[in-house]
Design an enzyme around this catalytic site. Structure first.
Site, PDB file in Angstrom:
ATOM      1  CD  GLU A 119      -5.531   2.685  -3.059  1.00  0.00           C
ATOM      2  OE1 GLU A 119      -6.717   2.600  -2.733  1.00  0.00           O
ATOM      3  OE2 GLU A 119      -4.595   2.701  -2.242  1.00  0.00           O
ATOM      4  CG  HIS A 137      -2.020   0.971   1.150  1.00  0.00           C
ATOM      5  ND1 HIS A 137      -1.838   2.297   1.451  1.00  0.00           N
ATOM      6  CD2 HIS A 137      -3.302   0.841   0.757  1.00  0.00           C
ATOM      7  CE1 HIS A 137      -2.982   2.947   1.260  1.00  0.00           C
ATOM      8  NE2 HIS A 137      -3.894   2.080   0.835  1.00  0.00           N
TER       9      HIS A 137
HETATM   10  O1  G3P Z   1      -6.568   1.604   0.484  1.00  0.00           O
HETATM   11  C1  G3P Z   1      -7.547   2.509   0.182  1.00  0.00           C
HETATM   12  C2  G3P Z   1      -7.063   3.861  -0.016  1.00  0.00           C
HETATM   13  O2  G3P Z   1      -5.750   4.163   0.158  1.00  0.00           O
HETATM   14  C3  G3P Z   1      -7.956   4.903  -0.486  1.00  0.00           C
HETATM   15  O3  G3P Z   1      -8.269   5.661   0.616  1.00  0.00           O
HETATM   16  O4  G3P Z   1      -9.554   7.249   1.884  1.00  0.00           O
HETATM   17  O5  G3P Z   1      -8.997   7.719  -0.496  1.00  0.00           O
HETATM   18  O6  G3P Z   1     -10.670   5.972   0.044  1.00  0.00           O
HETATM   19  P1  G3P Z   1      -9.445   6.719   0.513  1.00  0.00           P
END
Ligand code: G3P
Length: 222
Positions: free
Chosen positions: A141, A93
């Site tokens: 992400e 992550h």
């Molecule tokens: O692992 C999920 C993540 O990093 C996204 O976080 O708070 O943007 O939904 P968020």
């Protein structure tokens, strides 16, 4: 796991520790039963067993240490998350980066133990490299959008399309998730329409006053 998947990373928020994790798990169970959409949770290690045991929800660990059981203090070997009932683990992550050798070790070890790997990446080039390791899932992400109010689906749909394309070329069996800022049914629908197998998200559910209402909206257009 059935696609599309909504994977909620509970992180270490005050709202997601202990009773907070139960509150979110109750909501996830309710919306899963209501909608038929698979919702998995990645709680803190200490909540893996209770959440899996009480709510029969697919549970991932947020991380696993690339160590074999033995003389290691304060580490979390794969055998421990497996015995607690996790069906898989997040790997690499943005908030817990690993080197490539350790990512590979974790992906192989999870596979060897019959557990799922969800490897996180930050951009298209990294996604290509990680897809070559053949995890079950790659989750893209963009770090700058994590925890914010604007989702990857709204701010950077190109990274989703390009990541899906690159994964299909390199390892067609690898499923693609995307995340960062995901907060509505529309964000989830856009991600799925762009070719992903679901979403990875955290704050919109964890920090919600009514997690069930947010989860209901997230799955509403699937
Ligand atoms: O692992 C999920 C993540 O990093 C996204 O976080 O708070 O943007 O939904 P968020």
């Amino acid at each position: 796991l059935k696609t599309p998947l909504v994977l909620v990373n509970l992180k270490c928020y005050t709202e997601s520790i202990g009773n907070g994790a139960h509150r979110i798990a109750r909501a996830a169970r309710e919306i899963m039963d209501e909608s038929g959409v698979t919702i998995a949770l990645a709680p803190l290690y200490t909540d893996i067993h209770p959440i899996n045991h009480h709510y029969d929800i697919p549970v991932f660990a947020q991380h696993v240490d690339p160590v074999d059981p033995g003389a290691h203090t304060g580490r979390m070997p794969l055998a421990a998350i497996k015995s607690a009932g996790a069906i898989g683990s997040l790997v690499n992550h943005s908030e817990y980066r690993l080197n490539v050798a350790d990512i590979e070790k974790n992906v192989s070890a999870l596979k060897g133990a019959g557990l799922l790997s969800c490897v996180c990446s930050n951009n298209v080039a990294t996604t290509a490299a990680l897809a070559a390791l053949n995890p079950n899932y790659v989750a893209i992400e963009p770090p700058e959008l994590i925890g914010g109010k604007i989702s990857v689906s709204e701010a950077n749909p190109d990274i989703i399309t390009d990541s899906v394309d690159v994964v299909r070329k390199i390892s067609p069996a690898v499923k693609v998730l995307t995340g960062a800022g995901i907060h509505s049914g529309k964000c989830v629908k856009t991600a799925v329409d762009l070719g992903t197998d679901g979403v990875l998200l955290a704050s919109s559910v964890v920090k919600a006053e009514d997690p069930a209402a947010v989860l209901r909206d997230l799955v509403s257009l699937l």
